[in-house]
Scaffold this motif. Sequence first.
Motif, PDB file in Angstrom:
ATOM      1  N   GLY A  31       0.817  -1.201   0.000  1.00 34.51           N
ATOM      2  CA  GLY A  31       0.000   0.000   0.000  1.00 34.51           C
ATOM      3  C   GLY A  31       0.850   1.249   0.000  1.00 34.51           C
ATOM      4  O   GLY A  31       1.200   1.788  -1.047  1.00 34.51           O
ATOM      5  N   SER A  51       0.089  -1.243   5.194  1.00 30.87           N
ATOM      6  CA  SER A  51      -0.498   0.070   5.472  1.00 30.87           C
ATOM      7  C   SER A  51       0.061   0.594   6.791  1.00 30.87           C
ATOM      8  O   SER A  51      -0.212   0.023   7.852  1.00 30.87           O
ATOM      9  N   GLY A  78      -2.770   5.778   4.324  1.00 31.61           N
ATOM     10  CA  GLY A  78      -2.564   4.471   3.715  1.00 31.61           C
ATOM     11  C   GLY A  78      -3.546   3.435   4.228  1.00 31.61           C
ATOM     12  O   GLY A  78      -4.067   2.617   3.462  1.00 31.61           O
TER      13      GLY A  78
END
Length: 541
Positions: free
Chosen positions: A298, A348, A353
């Motif tokens: 991510g 993340s 994010g």
Amino acid sequence: MVSIVGLCADLVLVNGKVVTVDAEDSIVEAVAVNNGRILAIGSTSEVMELAGEGTEVLDLGGKTVLPGMIDTHTHPSGAAARFGAIDCRSPPINSIKEILDLVAEKVAEVEPGGWIRCVNYNDIKLVERRHITRWELDDVAPENPVFVSKETGHLYVANSEAFELAGVSKDTPDPPGGKIDRTEEGELTGLLYETAGRLVSNLIPPQSVSMLTEGLRQVWNQFAEWGITTTHDASGHKCAVKAYRRLLDEGHRKVRVLLMMRRRLEDGTDVLSSLESLGMESGFGDDWLKFMSLKIMGDGSGSGGSAAVYTQQHRGMKDLGLMVTSPEEMKELTARAHNAGIRVSIHSIGDRGIDAALDAIEEAQRQNPIPDMRHRIEHNSCCTPKQLKRIKELKVTPSSSIGYMYGIGDDYVENFGPERLRWLHPHKTMQDMGIVAGGNNDYAVTSYSPFVQIYEAVARKTRTGQLVSPNEAIGIMDAIRLYTWNGAYLGKEEDIKGSIETGKLADMIVIDRDILTIPPEEIKDVKVLTTIVDGMIVYNR
């Protein structure tokens, strides 16, 4: 006593303090094992009734037993590939000069043009508190390409020879999801963020399966010493799978592995398409090696200042960070995987994010509701009440890198600042909300036993003693649960591991002190005396 009737034990552990981590946090004296499974738990006298002539008896002498540790996010094959590279981890490395001296020594050992790799580098831990430059690397390695990886694996430094081989110049544009650092005059400094590192790293000859196998043998020995009996590999790829299989075929069975397969290989292969075409769903495999999920990168790094956030960071690029995979592509990949019965594990770290990952999971579930998918957020570092509410609603399972707190917690303190630190790895809040989270230290990003990580969940202190959001501290039993039952839940394996209960896999560890009663500062010093996997002793101190 709870037991399976009619069976005799292969192994019994008696006269101990067995912390079962069952729903009642029961503590018993003894355990019996048969054919790799827990046969019975109870008092020493009860369990000894199951011992026969050929039963191995392990007298614990009052020592504490825990379920085997489950680290839910590691990079074993990445760690294996680092053997042979220059280790720049601090400590013991303290300065840029020391690193340059090591590079110069390596130059004398290799032919001109041979690659020199440096790993585990971290600028904030050096006395200079700055990055090495390509010019400094050029001075000691003018004829060898040099590639330096930060310990997080999200930031790199290359020298001029490496850039020339890669065709990278001051006119090279930043790749999607990456950044090439430049001076005010536009010259390359050597620093590469995120996907920009691949411009150079893709030229480095890959490790063979045989070399990975030998490296993994060392990693498994370390894990056994630390009491890790199951790990979730966050960077699964074909050579790693072959190496895991080779070790299993050789009988080297010390660690069970759940695979998060990279969504794309270095040669451009679309792994998700391959999985879809094979009809491969999460859970395929056996109790030793199993496919768990598709790994999607991510955002960037909290240590390096490239995590995707809503307000400016204080390290690295000092901006709002990068999305390595665009939100649009993340939604497309997540929906495809979800529809194919494949869980996703999305890297993340920053709050922005995490939201992007949750957007993708939410959209996939909106289009095709599937209960109990347990899609995952990997790291889940800067997670505010807004994201926590969504995690709860979407039944997402975070693998929290609470283990970062010791090794690179000081990086995070500097990068995120005091306001955001309030929500760094918010375990107490997650626990209160009923969110089941696992724990990890992203080995080999940081390299500590699970007991250092458990200490972090309880004490919330960095390696220099900085206290980080103490209101998110949890109790010792809850911290143990992160690395046992919760870890099993994240792998959808809570029915076979994560606690010491009849019928479950006989994965257990014996430790050198009573972790439930020692002072919190001692938790990080706990040592494993014996590691048992599948009912077999695989490590003795």
